[in-house]
Motif scaffolding. Structure first.
Motif, PDB file in Angstrom:
ATOM      1  N   GLU A 118       0.840  -1.201   0.000  1.00  0.00           N
ATOM      2  CA  GLU A 118       0.000   0.000   0.000  1.00  0.00           C
ATOM      3  C   GLU A 118       0.867   1.238   0.000  1.00  0.00           C
ATOM      4  O   GLU A 118       1.777   1.363   0.815  1.00  0.00           O
ATOM      5  CB  GLU A 118      -0.902   0.012   1.248  1.00  0.00           C
ATOM      6  N   SER A 121      -2.036   6.591  -0.916  1.00  0.00           N
ATOM      7  CA  SER A 121      -3.162   6.739   0.019  1.00  0.00           C
ATOM      8  C   SER A 121      -3.383   8.158   0.540  1.00  0.00           C
ATOM      9  O   SER A 121      -3.266   8.419   1.734  1.00  0.00           O
ATOM     10  CB  SER A 121      -2.961   5.792   1.214  1.00  0.00           C
ATOM     11  N   ASN A 123      -5.258  11.888   1.417  1.00  0.00           N
ATOM     12  CA  ASN A 123      -6.531  12.475   1.839  1.00  0.00           C
ATOM     13  C   ASN A 123      -7.061  13.306   0.672  1.00  0.00           C
ATOM     14  O   ASN A 123      -6.270  13.808  -0.130  1.00  0.00           O
ATOM     15  CB  ASN A 123      -6.314  13.408   3.028  1.00  0.00           C
ATOM     16  N   ASN A 160      -8.383   8.248   1.445  1.00  0.00           N
ATOM     17  CA  ASN A 160      -9.078   8.698   2.659  1.00  0.00           C
ATOM     18  C   ASN A 160     -10.041   9.813   2.273  1.00  0.00           C
ATOM     19  O   ASN A 160      -9.745  10.985   2.361  1.00  0.00           O
ATOM     20  CB  ASN A 160      -8.075   9.126   3.729  1.00  0.00           C
ATOM     21  N   TYR A 320      -9.498   8.070  12.286  1.00  0.00           N
ATOM     22  CA  TYR A 320      -8.551   7.542  11.302  1.00  0.00           C
ATOM     23  C   TYR A 320      -8.270   6.041  11.492  1.00  0.00           C
ATOM     24  O   TYR A 320      -8.344   5.243  10.551  1.00  0.00           O
ATOM     25  CB  TYR A 320      -7.269   8.370  11.413  1.00  0.00           C
ATOM     26  N   ASP A 324      -8.673   1.891   9.360  1.00  0.00           N
ATOM     27  CA  ASP A 324      -7.541   0.992   9.122  1.00  0.00           C
ATOM     28  C   ASP A 324      -7.807  -0.398   9.682  1.00  0.00           C
ATOM     29  O   ASP A 324      -7.336  -1.395   9.134  1.00  0.00           O
ATOM     30  CB  ASP A 324      -6.270   1.575   9.749  1.00  0.00           C
ATOM     31  N   VAL A 344       4.311   4.120   4.605  1.00  0.00           N
ATOM     32  CA  VAL A 344       3.776   5.360   5.196  1.00  0.00           C
ATOM     33  C   VAL A 344       4.887   6.046   5.995  1.00  0.00           C
ATOM     34  O   VAL A 344       5.675   5.372   6.670  1.00  0.00           O
ATOM     35  CB  VAL A 344       2.568   5.076   6.119  1.00  0.00           C
ATOM     36  N   GLN A 348       3.970   8.461  11.192  1.00  0.00           N
ATOM     37  CA  GLN A 348       2.869   7.578  11.588  1.00  0.00           C
ATOM     38  C   GLN A 348       3.360   6.267  12.210  1.00  0.00           C
ATOM     39  O   GLN A 348       2.587   5.300  12.311  1.00  0.00           O
ATOM     40  CB  GLN A 348       1.959   7.311  10.380  1.00  0.00           C
TER      41      GLN A 348
END
Ligand code: ARG
Length: 584
Positions: A118, A121, A123, A160, A320, A324, A344, A348
């Motif tokens: 992934e 991703s 926002n 998102n 958030y 997930d 990511v 995070q």
């Protein structure tokens, strides 16, 4: 000669297994022989000797003899103080070269896994920026590298598309937009929605400066109300949300297209957040989570060294991490994957530690298949990117800047390309290639300070330098093919000089580099390797007359070396998502 085309490294591995019944990975213990000693390649015996509790000298003799028998007449060896030095006859270089001309050379067949990666991703409240660019480049390069060594890869992004962030853009647009659309003002949709997000932020800050309490900010309260309405399915809110998101998706697609990257699957948070919510409600019943008086739902991870973590707000809207949780569960249900890697940023780290803990508390068996690939941030020469201070580069303006630097600093100065159309398309390939290389040559765990101008310098450690080397190779090939077509079997009496030998030696390391970078998920190993290959080639190019009409046999051998060099450069750069040009 061994017709399986095994190299010394591989045969050494085999010999250790046959002689000592030990699965050993000798690659790490190989190095080029130091100048003071006779030889080309050295196997360091110390760690093996320690492992086997046998004298290095004996082990060296046994391995050396084994390898020599396999590669009859191609090598000799000597053992000096714990070092097994292999001395190559010129025949071994021919052997290596032939092996590299075989296409199987590139395609390693490691045990295959189904891996989901992934990345990106975003926002949906603003355009993609420099930080996303690093993320996307790392993610897609890792995907390509893993594919190359034989894994089955699913590239995925979750958009998102719901939550407080998009509600902020929506509030500002509702209040001040007067029905304006991106077309009305001739703007890309993601930039358009981003404009309203900034407007929201400006008003919010003004409010805060007057009454320094979040809960007194009327515009933030409006955004929260909107989020609530959205989760309760309010039709008008959903319509505006859909419309604004559509604008953003179109914008993202265009940016991805320009960056030449793609995904196999796209998920939307709005489709999975409910699964997350349900899982939390079930967990609450089972006593894994707890509820406060205001009805908000939490998990207490203090015993594990973390905090208490909010999972559902008091108004039951999800946060958030809620999505997930749902997303991970659905992915394992749907795709039968062996591994899920989240690319990511390191800001995070905590989020993912907690996420994995929560999933473990919920009892999912696949938790050990999850991993967070964390990477460092990108800085501008003027400091860290902060959208609030306008110190941010969005991806689209960055690309334009790169194209124009490519024109100004390379094409206008050095290029032989005359036609405007060809110049323009090359500017894109050079500009984009420079940017991708600049990002990927750095270990993901290290910070980057981005200087666009520095990335295009055809004499530096840049993508441009490598592209330039490649086009030089293709030009040589064109010339040689005009001179005479490839000669076939003149291999036997060939002599190689030191530049040619170095070239063959470095080229044949490619599969090893591939393996290493796939194991460590590190594209920078490939980036640095293709740079070394280019440097070694340019030295050969300077020192040697590669095409000699009076010695076609030798030229032919050189052309074979050059041909492999071109292929390795192209293949390596392809793994970084960088295109090559036959002419520059
Ligand atoms: N959209 C998030 C952000 O912009 C990143 C999402 C990362 N992926 C995930 N599965 N949480 O910060």
């Amino acid at each position: 000669m061994n017709d399986h085309f095994q190299s010394i490294e591989e045969i050494t591995k085999e010999s250790i297994f046959v002689l000592y019944k030990l699965e050993y990975c000798p690659e790490l213990d190989f190095q080029y022989t130091k100048k003071e000693y006779p030889g080309d390649l050295t196997f360091i015996l110390f760690s093996l000797s320690k492992k086997l509790r046998k004298p290095a000298e004996d082990i060296g003799k046994n391995i050396g003899t084994y390898v020599q028998n396999q590669l009859k007449g191609l090598i000799r060896f000597s053992i000096i103080e714990g070092f097994l030095n292999f001395i190559f006859e010129d025949g071994y270089y021919i052997f290596l070269l032939k092996r590299m001309l075989n296409t199987n050379f590139y395609h390693l067949k490691l045990p295959s896994k189904k891996i989901m990666i992934e990345y990106s991703s975003p926002n949906t409240n603003k355009p993609l920026h420099l930080g996303h660019v690093r993320n996307i480049l790392i993610g897609s390069s890792i995907a390509e590298i893993l594919k190359m060594v034989g894994h089955q890869i699913i590239k995925i992004q979750i958009i998102n598309d719901r939550g407080i962030h998009i509600c902020k853009s929506m509030v500002a647009w509702k209040k001040f937009g007067k029905g304006e659309t991106p077309d009305d003002v001739n703007m890309k949709g993601d930039h358009f929605v981003g404009k309203y997000y900034s407007l929201f932020d400006k008003i919010y800050r003004e409010e805060l400066s007057k009454v320094p309490k979040e809960k007194n900010s009327s515009i933030l309260n409006e955004a929260r109300e909107l989020l609530n309405k959205w989760e309760n399915g309010d039709l008008i809110t959903r319509k505006i949300w859909e419309r604004m998101n559509r604008w953003v998706y179109n914008g993202f697609e265009e940016t991805y297209r320009k960056l030449e990257i793609n995904f196999d699957k796209i998920e939307y948070e709005s489709n999975v957040y409910k699964t997350g919510k349900e899982i939390i409600k079930k967990g609450l019943k089972k006593g894994i989570f707890f509820q406060k008086k205001d009805l908000s739902v939490w998990i207490d991870l203090t015993k594990e060294g973390f905090d208490k973590k909010l999972l559902l707000r008091s108004d039951q809207t999800s946060v958030y991490i809620t999505q997930d949780i749902g997303t991970a569960v659905e992915r394992f249900k749907k795709y039968n994957i062996d591994k899920l890697i989240y690319i990511v940023g390191k800001e995070q780290d905590y989020h993912f530690q907690i996420l994995f803990k929560i999933l473990k508390c919920l009892g999912y068996s696949w938790v050990n298949k999850l991993s967070h690939f964390s990477y460092e941030m990108v800085y501008l020469p003027s400091g860290r990117m902060k959208s609030r201070e306008g110190n941010i580069i969005d991806a689209d303006s960055l690309f334009l800047k790169m194209y124009s630097i490519a024109k100004k600093n390379f094409l206008n100065k050095y290029s032989k390309l005359k036609e405007k159309k060809e110049q323009d398309s090359s500017a894109k390939i050079i500009g984009l290639g420079a940017m991708k290389y600049y990002f990927l040559k750095v270990d993901p765990k290290k910070k980057i300070v981005f200087y666009p101008e520095k990335s295009i310098d055809f004499k530096g450690k840049t993508g441009t330098y490598i592209q330039y080397t490649y086009s030089r190779i293709r030009s040589l090939e064109r010339k040689f093919f005009n001179l005479c077509s490839l000669l076939n079997d003149y291999w036997s009496n060939i002599k190689f000089d030191v530049y040619e030998k170095n070239m063959i030696k470095i080229l044949q390391k490619y599969p090893l580099i591939l393996k290493k970078s796939s194991k460590s998920l590190n594209p920078s190993l490939i980036a640095n390797y293709v740079f070394e290959v280019s440097k070694t080639f340019n030295l050969l190019y300077q020192k040697k007359r590669l095409i000699d009409p009076l010695n076609l046999v030798q030229s032919n051998i050189c052309m074979n070396i050059i041909h492999v060099t071109g292929n390795v450069l192209k293949s390596g750069m392809n793994l970084l998502g960088i295109k090559m040009l036959d002419r520059m």
